[in-house]
Enzyme design. Structure first.
Site, PDB file in Angstrom:
ATOM      1  N   GLU A 190       0.568  -1.260   4.613  1.00  0.00           N
ATOM      2  CA  GLU A 190       1.079  -1.761   3.338  1.00  0.00           C
ATOM      3  C   GLU A 190       0.871  -0.708   2.261  1.00  0.00           C
ATOM      4  O   GLU A 190      -0.215  -0.115   2.160  1.00  0.00           O
ATOM      5  CB  GLU A 190       0.375  -3.056   2.952  1.00  0.00           C
ATOM      6  CG  GLU A 190       0.808  -3.629   1.597  1.00  0.00           C
ATOM      7  CD  GLU A 190       0.124  -4.946   1.277  1.00  0.00           C
ATOM      8  OE1 GLU A 190      -0.139  -5.726   2.230  1.00  0.00           O
ATOM      9  OE2 GLU A 190      -0.159  -5.206   0.088  1.00  0.00           O
ATOM     10  N   GLU A 208       0.570  -3.137  -8.676  1.00  0.00           N
ATOM     11  CA  GLU A 208       0.127  -4.518  -8.811  1.00  0.00           C
ATOM     12  C   GLU A 208      -0.544  -4.666 -10.171  1.00  0.00           C
ATOM     13  O   GLU A 208      -1.270  -3.775 -10.628  1.00  0.00           O
ATOM     14  CB  GLU A 208      -0.855  -4.904  -7.713  1.00  0.00           C
ATOM     15  CG  GLU A 208      -0.258  -5.036  -6.340  1.00  0.00           C
ATOM     16  CD  GLU A 208      -1.283  -5.497  -5.332  1.00  0.00           C
ATOM     17  OE1 GLU A 208      -1.233  -6.672  -4.930  1.00  0.00           O
ATOM     18  OE2 GLU A 208      -2.143  -4.684  -4.966  1.00  0.00           O
TER      19      GLU A 208
END
Length: 252
Positions: free
Chosen positions: A135, A140
């Site tokens: 990932e 974020e």
């Protein structure tokens, strides 16, 4: 077969692009509706296989919470009664690439409990599962930590509360649009905010546990609510809130 076809098409672009035009794919969200030749909607709450999408998130993903407006993708987080709504879209099986630069211009929503993200997963996730597929978290943001951007990698060696992560403080990050970029090569992955290098991931030993990044990945954009990272508390007075994406560009 469709996934492989898309991958080989992108490889052909890599080979044929001229230096004056290195973009191999871009999305400017300038059509009336989201182009489902490129995008998939992930719907619901993840149940029964991955309730709360693995993070105890509160939202239910719908198509209706994602709209194209004035050349932007707008994902709106809502609360109607006891139901939180939002959207999550992916390019899985449609646009996948190995190495290169991905650049996304976006404007963040603010508020305690919001968790917008721009990220990628290995295209072999159905075969290997997570985190073995790898990932790449390009951006974020969690509303409970103002002015802070996370850039992270999840691998078999480090996942969940990963050590392969960097927190970048920018006191203007909530103001207007900003550009989030990753440059991904065989040797390393560099992360940038507004063209400023903020983090480099390049493990000394590269194997399946530390570096599952020598294969195609696909793009995910979503706005989660609450969850292990975004919450657990959610300020119900903030809704609705909008996460705006201006463009996505993949370069050679």
């Amino acid at each position: 077969m469709k996934k492989l076809l898309t991958y080989f098409i992108l490889l052909s672009f890599f080979c044929s692009c001229q230096e004056s035009d290195p973009i191999i794919w871009e999305e400017n969200f300038d059509e009336p509706q989201l182009n489902e030749s490129y995008w998939n909607y992930q719907l619901g709450d993840g149940c029964p296989n991955l309730c709360g999408w693995g993070n105890n998130e509160r939202q239910i993903y719908t198509k209706e919470n994602a709209k194209l407006e004035n050349g932007n993708l707008i994902i709106t987080a809502t609360k109607k009664g006891d139901i939180y709504g939002s959207s999550r879209i992916t390019t899985k099986g449609k646009i996948e690439f190995q190495y290169g630069t991905i650049e996304v211009r976006a404007k963040l929503p603010t508020g305690h409990g919001l968790w917008p993200a721009i990220w990628m997963l290995g295209a072999d996730i159905d075969d290997l599962g997570w985190p073995d597929c790898g990932e790449i978290d390009i951006m974020e943001y969690v509303g409970k930590e103002p002015h802070t951007i996370y850039t992270s990698l999840h691998t078999r060696e480090s996942f969940g509360d990963t050590v392969n992560s960097k927190k970048t403080i920018d006191y203007a990050i909530e103001e207007g649009f900003h550009v989030y970029k990753s440059i991904w090569t065989k040797e390393k992955i560099d992360f940038y905010i507004d063209n400023k290098l903020v983090y480099t991931f390049s493990p000394e030993i590269k194997n399946d546990k530390t570096w599952p990044f020598d294969k195609p990945f696909y793009i995910i954009i979503n706005l989660a609510i609450g969850g292990n990272f975004g919450g657990p508390e959610v300020d119900d007075t903030i809704f609705p809130k909008k996460f705006a994406i201006d463009y996505i560009k993949i370069r050679k």
